[in-house]
Design a protein around this motif. Structure first.
Motif, short mmCIF file in Angstrom:
data_model
loop_
_atom_site.label_atom_id
_atom_site.label_comp_id
_atom_site.label_asym_id
_atom_site.label_seq_id
_atom_site.Cartn_x
_atom_site.Cartn_y
_atom_site.Cartn_z
N ALA A 91 0.83 -1.21 0.00
CA ALA A 91 0.00 0.00 0.00
C ALA A 91 0.87 1.26 0.00
N ILE A 92 1.94 1.25 0.78
CA ILE A 92 2.86 2.39 0.80
C ILE A 92 3.53 2.55 -0.57
N ALA A 93 3.96 1.45 -1.16
CA ALA A 93 4.60 1.52 -2.48
C ALA A 93 3.64 2.01 -3.55
N ALA A 94 2.40 1.56 -3.49
CA ALA A 94 1.40 2.02 -4.46
C ALA A 94 1.05 3.49 -4.23
N GLY A 95 1.05 3.92 -2.99
CA GLY A 95 0.76 5.33 -2.68
C GLY A 95 1.85 6.27 -3.14
N LEU A 96 3.06 5.76 -3.30
CA LEU A 96 4.16 6.61 -3.77
C LEU A 96 3.98 7.05 -5.22
N VAL A 97 3.30 6.25 -6.02
CA VAL A 97 3.14 6.59 -7.44
C VAL A 97 2.37 7.88 -7.64
N PRO A 98 1.15 8.03 -7.11
CA PRO A 98 0.44 9.30 -7.32
C PRO A 98 1.10 10.47 -6.58
N LEU A 99 1.71 10.19 -5.42
CA LEU A 99 2.37 11.28 -4.68
C LEU A 99 3.60 11.80 -5.41
N THR A 100 4.23 10.97 -6.21
CA THR A 100 5.40 11.40 -6.97
C THR A 100 4.99 12.22 -8.18
N VAL A 101 3.89 11.85 -8.82
CA VAL A 101 3.47 12.49 -10.05
C VAL A 101 2.61 13.73 -9.80
N ALA A 102 1.80 13.73 -8.74
CA ALA A 102 0.81 14.79 -8.50
C ALA A 102 1.39 16.20 -8.44
N PRO A 103 2.46 16.49 -7.73
CA PRO A 103 2.95 17.87 -7.68
C PRO A 103 3.42 18.39 -9.04
N PHE A 104 3.95 17.51 -9.87
CA PHE A 104 4.44 17.94 -11.17
C PHE A 104 3.31 18.04 -12.19
N ALA A 105 2.33 17.15 -12.10
CA ALA A 105 1.20 17.16 -13.04
C ALA A 105 0.26 18.32 -12.75
N ALA A 106 0.07 18.68 -11.50
CA ALA A 106 -0.86 19.77 -11.13
C ALA A 106 -0.28 21.13 -11.48
N GLY A 107 1.03 21.24 -11.52
CA GLY A 107 1.65 22.51 -11.88
C GLY A 107 1.93 23.40 -10.69
#
Length: 184
Positions: A91-107
């Motif tokens: 669950a922690i490993a899967a949660g890292l995927v959106p947390l890594t991408v979200a700040p860069f994708a949101a701008g």
């Protein structure tokens, strides 16, 4: 080719020396010492290798508890180990995927996402190293070493956590640092 032949020649030399001794043929003391030195060196070398075999770690303590007919001990069950632990790691490993991408994708850089990313990275690293210690330092054979490794891991986790907190509050933060390194 010489390394393949060498062990066979040494065995033949040893066989010839033993048959001479059995037959009563005397050899000089110097020849016997040279042969014994050669044979001692050959016992340490493996076929196809020129270096001696050395074990990296000494064997652990060999302790046998109980007798042949004693049942195997069943460890205490604990909900914090086994499948729950594995599910938590995934669950922690899967949660890292959106947390890594979200700040860069949101701008926009959000300090909440940054703090969550740092916390998830820290927990993910801690549980990963803890799994390595559990797998490779058995508690039955190396109790003190395992305890020391766990304390060292806890100390390293706290140190990295303090460092990440200082980096987040007093500097640019993790996602901004990644953005700057990426553009450099």
């Amino acid at each position: 080719m010489a390394s393949i032949i060498r062990p066979a020649l040494l065995r033949q030399t040893a066989l010839a020396a033993s048959t001479r001794r059995a037959a009563g043929v005397s050899t000089s003391l110097a020849q016997q010492s040279v042969r014994s030195a050669v044979l001692k060196g050959s016992a340490r070398c493996a076929a196809f290798h020129t270096s001696s075999r050395r074990s990296l770690l000494p064997p652990g303590p060999q302790v046998i508890k109980g007798g042949v007919n004693d049942p195997a001990p069943v460890p205490e069950t604990s909900p914090s180990h086994g499948s729950y632990h594995w599910v938590f790691d995934r669950a922690i490993a899967a949660g890292l995927v959106p947390l890594t991408v979200a700040p860069f994708a949101a701008g926009s850089l959000n300090p909440t996402f940054d703090a969550l990313l740092c916390a998830f990275l820290l927990i993910h690293s801690h549980t990963g190293f803890q799994n390595i210690i559990v797998d490779y330092i058995p508690a039955i054979r190396y109790q003190k070493s395992r305890k020391a490794a766990m304390w060292l891991l806890n100390l390293a986790t706290v140190t990295v956590g303090i460092g990440l907190y200082e980096f987040e509050t007093n500097d640019v933060g993790l996602t901004e640092a990644i953005k700057r390194v990426w553009k450099a």
